[in-house]
Motif scaffolding. Structure first.
Motif, PDB file in Angstrom:
ATOM      1  N   PHE A   1       5.329  78.295  76.253  1.00 15.01           N
ATOM      2  CA  PHE A   1       5.162  79.506  77.045  1.00 15.01           C
ATOM      3  C   PHE A   1       6.413  79.967  77.801  1.00 15.01           C
ATOM      4  CE2 PHE A   1       1.034  77.138  77.329  1.00 15.01           C
ATOM      5  CZ  PHE A   1       0.340  77.932  76.423  1.00 15.01           C
ATOM      6  N   ASN A   2       7.283  79.044  78.201  1.00 15.47           N
ATOM      7  CA  ASN A   2       8.323  79.361  79.167  1.00 15.47           C
ATOM      8  C   ASN A   2       9.558  79.992  78.516  1.00 15.47           C
ATOM      9  OD1 ASN A   2      10.106  79.499  81.302  1.00 15.47           O
ATOM     10  ND2 ASN A   2       9.637  77.464  82.080  1.00 15.47           N
ATOM     11  N   GLY A   3       9.498  81.280  78.290  1.00 19.46           N
ATOM     12  CA  GLY A   3      10.616  81.986  77.690  1.00 19.46           C
ATOM     13  C   GLY A   3      11.852  81.996  78.558  1.00 19.46           C
ATOM     14  N   ASP A   4      11.687  82.006  79.873  1.00 24.04           N
ATOM     15  CA  ASP A   4      12.838  82.010  80.781  1.00 24.04           C
ATOM     16  C   ASP A   4      13.655  80.736  80.628  1.00 24.04           C
ATOM     17  OD1 ASP A   4      12.116  84.470  81.751  1.00 24.04           O
ATOM     18  OD2 ASP A   4      11.123  83.704  83.546  1.00 24.04           O
ATOM     19  N   ARG A   5      12.971  79.596  80.500  1.00 22.37           N
ATOM     20  CA  ARG A   5      13.663  78.324  80.318  1.00 22.37           C
ATOM     21  C   ARG A   5      14.417  78.299  78.993  1.00 22.37           C
ATOM     22  NH1 ARG A   5      16.688  74.116  81.915  1.00 22.37           N
ATOM     23  NH2 ARG A   5      16.092  72.139  80.920  1.00 22.37           N
ATOM     24  N   LEU A   6      13.818  78.838  77.950  1.00 21.92           N
ATOM     25  CA  LEU A   6      14.484  78.902  76.657  1.00 21.92           C
ATOM     26  C   LEU A   6      15.731  79.781  76.727  1.00 21.92           C
ATOM     27  CD1 LEU A   6      11.444  79.182  74.209  1.00 21.92           C
ATOM     28  CD2 LEU A   6      12.759  77.140  74.824  1.00 21.92           C
ATOM     29  N   THR A   7      15.628  80.897  77.419  1.00 22.83           N
ATOM     30  CA  THR A   7      16.789  81.780  77.591  1.00 22.83           C
ATOM     31  C   THR A   7      17.908  81.063  78.328  1.00 22.83           C
ATOM     32  OG1 THR A   7      15.386  83.758  77.600  1.00 22.83           O
ATOM     33  CG2 THR A   7      17.580  83.958  78.589  1.00 22.83           C
TER      34      THR A   7
ATOM     35  N   THR B   1      24.619  66.113  72.386  1.00 21.45           N
ATOM     36  CA  THR B   1      24.788  66.445  70.972  1.00 21.45           C
ATOM     37  C   THR B   1      25.821  67.548  70.781  1.00 21.45           C
ATOM     38  OG1 THR B   1      22.483  65.833  70.565  1.00 21.45           O
ATOM     39  CG2 THR B   1      23.568  67.180  68.887  1.00 21.45           C
ATOM     40  N   ILE B   2      25.771  68.566  71.621  1.00 22.76           N
ATOM     41  CA  ILE B   2      26.734  69.666  71.526  1.00 22.76           C
ATOM     42  C   ILE B   2      28.148  69.169  71.803  1.00 22.76           C
ATOM     43  CG2 ILE B   2      27.467  71.847  72.575  1.00 22.76           C
ATOM     44  CD1 ILE B   2      25.016  72.165  70.807  1.00 22.76           C
ATOM     45  N   LYS B   3      28.311  68.328  72.835  1.00 25.39           N
ATOM     46  CA  LYS B   3      29.635  67.810  73.179  1.00 25.39           C
ATOM     47  C   LYS B   3      30.228  66.972  72.054  1.00 25.39           C
ATOM     48  CE  LYS B   3      28.950  67.735  78.199  1.00 25.39           C
ATOM     49  NZ  LYS B   3      28.720  66.880  79.393  1.00 25.39           N
ATOM     50  N   ALA B   4      29.373  66.245  71.329  1.00 23.59           N
ATOM     51  CA  ALA B   4      29.855  65.388  70.242  1.00 23.59           C
ATOM     52  C   ALA B   4      30.316  66.198  69.036  1.00 23.59           C
ATOM     53  CB  ALA B   4      28.761  64.415  69.823  1.00 23.59           C
ATOM     54  N   ASN B   5      29.885  67.443  68.939  1.00 21.66           N
ATOM     55  CA  ASN B   5      30.345  68.354  67.895  1.00 21.66           C
ATOM     56  C   ASN B   5      30.004  67.855  66.485  1.00 21.66           C
ATOM     57  OD1 ASN B   5      31.535  70.849  67.269  1.00 21.66           O
ATOM     58  ND2 ASN B   5      33.498  69.881  66.799  1.00 21.66           N
ATOM     59  N   LYS B   6      28.846  67.174  66.355  1.00 25.08           N
ATOM     60  CA  LYS B   6      28.433  66.713  65.035  1.00 25.08           C
ATOM     61  C   LYS B   6      27.350  67.599  64.430  1.00 25.08           C
ATOM     62  CE  LYS B   6      29.671  61.841  65.481  1.00 25.08           C
ATOM     63  NZ  LYS B   6      29.189  60.443  65.397  1.00 25.08           N
ATOM     64  N   ILE B   7      26.578  68.247  65.280  1.00 27.08           N
ATOM     65  CA  ILE B   7      25.580  69.213  64.816  1.00 27.08           C
ATOM     66  C   ILE B   7      25.908  70.549  65.467  1.00 27.08           C
ATOM     67  CG2 ILE B   7      23.138  69.816  64.695  1.00 27.08           C
ATOM     68  CD1 ILE B   7      22.441  66.905  64.978  1.00 27.08           C
ATOM     69  N   PRO B   8      26.199  71.586  64.693  1.00 29.66           N
ATOM     70  CA  PRO B   8      26.511  72.882  65.291  1.00 29.66           C
ATOM     71  C   PRO B   8      25.350  73.408  66.121  1.00 29.66           C
ATOM     72  CG  PRO B   8      27.025  72.849  62.943  1.00 29.66           C
ATOM     73  CD  PRO B   8      26.244  71.606  63.229  1.00 29.66           C
ATOM     74  N   ALA B   9      25.671  74.150  67.171  1.00 30.40           N
ATOM     75  CA  ALA B   9      24.630  74.691  68.044  1.00 30.40           C
ATOM     76  C   ALA B   9      23.627  75.533  67.265  1.00 30.40           C
ATOM     77  CB  ALA B   9      25.270  75.519  69.160  1.00 30.40           C
ATOM     78  N   GLU B  10      24.091  76.218  66.229  1.00 28.38           N
ATOM     79  CA  GLU B  10      23.189  77.077  65.460  1.00 28.38           C
ATOM     80  C   GLU B  10      22.226  76.273  64.586  1.00 28.38           C
ATOM     81  OE1 GLU B  10      27.246  77.157  63.252  1.00 28.38           O
ATOM     82  OE2 GLU B  10      26.507  77.178  65.323  1.00 28.38           O
ATOM     83  N   CYS B  11      22.425  74.956  64.511  1.00 32.83           N
ATOM     84  CA  CYS B  11      21.513  74.087  63.763  1.00 32.83           C
ATOM     85  C   CYS B  11      20.566  73.330  64.682  1.00 32.83           C
ATOM     86  CB  CYS B  11      22.308  73.094  62.910  1.00 32.83           C
ATOM     87  SG  CYS B  11      23.209  73.876  61.555  1.00 32.83           S
ATOM     88  N   ILE B  12      20.548  73.708  65.958  1.00 36.25           N
ATOM     89  CA  ILE B  12      19.653  73.076  66.925  1.00 36.25           C
ATOM     90  C   ILE B  12      18.677  74.132  67.437  1.00 36.25           C
ATOM     91  CG2 ILE B  12      19.479  71.911  69.159  1.00 36.25           C
ATOM     92  CD1 ILE B  12      22.297  70.824  68.676  1.00 36.25           C
ATOM     93  N   TYR B  13      17.383  73.887  67.234  1.00 31.72           N
ATOM     94  CA  TYR B  13      16.335  74.747  67.768  1.00 31.72           C
ATOM     95  C   TYR B  13      15.726  74.076  69.001  1.00 31.72           C
ATOM     96  CZ  TYR B  13      16.211  77.729  63.585  1.00 31.72           C
ATOM     97  OH  TYR B  13      16.528  78.609  62.583  1.00 31.72           O
TER      98      TYR B  13
ATOM     99  N   VAL C   1      13.180  79.490  70.331  1.00 29.69           N
ATOM    100  CA  VAL C   1      12.000  80.264  69.910  1.00 29.69           C
ATOM    101  C   VAL C   1      10.778  79.640  70.561  1.00 29.69           C
ATOM    102  CG1 VAL C   1      12.952  80.984  67.683  1.00 29.69           C
ATOM    103  CG2 VAL C   1      11.693  78.826  67.853  1.00 29.69           C
ATOM    104  N   LEU C   2       9.732  80.415  70.707  1.00 30.50           N
ATOM    105  CA  LEU C   2       8.459  79.842  71.103  1.00 30.50           C
ATOM    106  C   LEU C   2       7.899  79.024  69.945  1.00 30.50           C
ATOM    107  CD1 LEU C   2       6.860  82.841  73.038  1.00 30.50           C
ATOM    108  CD2 LEU C   2       7.915  80.789  74.013  1.00 30.50           C
ATOM    109  N   GLN C   3       7.063  78.046  70.241  1.00 31.56           N
ATOM    110  CA  GLN C   3       6.588  77.120  69.211  1.00 31.56           C
ATOM    111  C   GLN C   3       6.006  77.823  67.999  1.00 31.56           C
ATOM    112  OE1 GLN C   3       3.954  73.926  70.293  1.00 31.56           O
ATOM    113  NE2 GLN C   3       5.487  72.945  71.590  1.00 31.56           N
ATOM    114  N   LYS C   4       5.231  78.853  68.242  1.00 29.37           N
ATOM    115  CA  LYS C   4       4.552  79.524  67.137  1.00 29.37           C
ATOM    116  C   LYS C   4       5.521  80.184  66.168  1.00 29.37           C
ATOM    117  CE  LYS C   4       3.824  83.787  69.797  1.00 29.37           C
ATOM    118  NZ  LYS C   4       4.641  84.657  68.936  1.00 29.37           N
TER     119      LYS C   4
END
Length: 283
Positions: free
Chosen positions: A43-49, A26-38, A60-63
C-alpha cells in the motif's frame, strides 16, 4: 572479473529498514544494477517513492510486480505477513525462481509447505550493518535448493558483508550472536560514551573515540586471526589500567551479562518461531 549476478533480477517484498539496508549494500557493491532490483509493498506508495529516489531502484505495488522477470524474491516484510506473502507468490512463480526469506521465525519447511512442490527456498539472517557492507549474514538452504541457487544467493549476500552457511537448527544462536549483536555493541558504546562525556570529553570526540576503539579491536581479531582471549591477555599487564578495568567487568558480572544477552535473544528467536508455527497455516 566475471560477475555471476550479471542479468539476474531481484525483487524485495517489503520496503522496511532491513530491506533498505540490504538494498543499500547491494547497490554499493555494484554487482546488481539498480534497474535490476524491484522493491514492492502492498500500500505505501510514498515509501516506494522514497526508495526509488534514494537508490534509483524500480518500485511497484505488489499487484504490479512483473513476476516473469524476477529470478530471486526476497521476503522482507514482518514475519506475521509470511502466510499472505507465500499465498501471493504460490500461483505466480515458477520452479526455477527462488524464494529467500529474511524473516525471523519462518523456517524453510514452512516456506516449502506454503509454495509449489519442489520450489527452491533459502532462509537468511543479515543484520542492519548490510547498509555499509559489513553484515554478518547466515544462510540456510531448503530441501530443493540447487548449487547454482546457493552460489547466486551467497554472491548477493556478499554484497552486504560476510556470509556464513549454517544448518537451519543453528539460526537461533546465530540470531543471538549476529542478528541482534549490533545492538549489544551500540549499548556498550552508549555507556562508554556517557562516561567520557561525564568526565569532560566533548560528546562528538567521545563517540568517535569509542567507535574507533571497538572498530580497532574487531579488526585485530579478524586480521590477526587470534582468539579474543589471547588478544585480551596480551594487552592486560598485571596491576595496570587494563587489568583494573577488566577486573571491574568481572566483579560486576560483565561476562555473564553478555552471555545472557546472547542466550536470551536466541531463546526469543526460538520462541517467535514456535509462536508463528502455531498461528500460521501455509496454503
Amino acid at each position: 572479473m566475471f560477475n555471476i549476478l550479471e542479468n539476474k533480477t531481484v525483487a524485495f517484498l517489503g520496503a522496511g529498514s532491513m530491506a533498505e539496508s540490504m538494498i543499500a549494500g547491494t547497490i554499493k557493491a555494484n554487482k546488481i544494477p539498480a534497474e535490476c532490483i524491484y522493491v514492492t509493498n502492498k500500500f505505501n506508495g510514498d515509501r516506494l517513492t522514497e526508495l526509488q529516489e534514494r537508490y534509483q531502484v524500480k518500485t511497484v505495488l505488489q499487484k504490479d510486480l512483473p513476476f516473469e522477470e524476477i529470478d530471486y524474491f526476497i521476503m522482507a516484510m514482518k514475519p506475521h505477513g509470511a502466510e499472505e506473502a507465500l499465498a501471493f507468490l504460490k500461483d505466480k512463480i515458477k520452479r526455477e525462481q527462488v524464494v529467500i526469506s529474511v524473516l525471523a521465525g519462518i523456517s524453510t519447511d514452512y516456506m516449502e509447505a506454503g509454495l509449489n512442490e519442489y520450489q527452491p527456498v533459502i532462509r537468511v539472517m543479515p543484520n542492519t550493518s548490510s547498509m555499509i557492507q559489513e553484515s554478518a549474514t547466515a544462510l540456510a538452504v531448503g530441501n530443493f535448493t540447487e548449487d547454482v541457487h546457493l552460489q547466486d544467493v551467497k554472491e548477493i549476500l556478499s554484497c552486504m558483508g560476510k556470509v556464513f552457511v549454517i544448518n537451519e537448527e543453528q539460526m537461533d544462536i546465530f540470531t543471538g550472536l549476529a542478528g541482534s549483536g549490533p545492538a549489544y555493541f551500540y549499548y556498550l558504546m552508549e555507556q562508554m560514551e556517557k562516561v567520557g562525556i561525564e568526565k569532560g570529553l566533548d560528546a562528538d570526540a567521545a563517540r568517535k573515540i569509542v567507535a574507533q576503539t571497538i572498530y580497532g579491536a574487531a579488526k585485530m581479531v579478524l586480521d590477526k586471526e587470534e582468539a579474543p582471549m589471547i588478544l585480551r591477555e596480551r594487552v592486560t599487564s598485571p596491576n595496570g589500567t587494563t587489568a583494573s578495568g577488566v577486573q571491574a567487568l568481572q566483579e560486576n558480572n560483565g561476562g555473564r551479562a553478555i552471555s545472557q544477552a546472547v542466550q536470551q535473544a536466541a531463546a526469543r528467536s526460538k520462541e517467535i518461531r514456535r509462536e508463528l508455527e502455531g498461528t500460521l497455516v501455509p496454503h
